[in-house]
Write a protein that holds these residues in place. Sequence first.
Motif: not given
Length: 120
Positions: A13-19, A53-61, A79-82, A91-100
């Motif tokens: 990608s043209d920008n820095q994208t973390l996956v 978070d999942d409401g930001d334009w810089s992120t995708r799921l 999860i992608e973060w541009r 220092r950064y990290r990505v947190v994912y939550r689930g259940g059901g």
Amino acid sequence: MGRQTSFFWDDQSDNQTLVVEFAAVHPAHDPRRGGTYYEVQRREGLYWRRIADDGDWSTRLHWTRLPSGDHTTVSTVRIEWRVPPGTPPGRYRVVYRGGGPGLAAFEGHSTEFDLAVDEL
């Protein structure tokens, strides 16, 4: 569930994208009303602060069901973060939550990583 399966920077990608990919469940199993499926967090002293978070334009799921020989449901969440220009180093990290239904709520954390000024 929630175990990180891969972590890399997308060089295509043209920008820095973390996956980051996690072993997951379909997001529809837990609509997360009043909450988020995932967050990008920055370390501030002893605590982690949400910066996206999942409401930001810089992120995708992206959710994917994987082939499974024993007819179980195996899936991943990608999860992608541009990284936006002007993101502070730190220092950064990505947190994912689930259940059901029939599945206890869970939370997974990515590998922690550092963003330096020259990388942004």
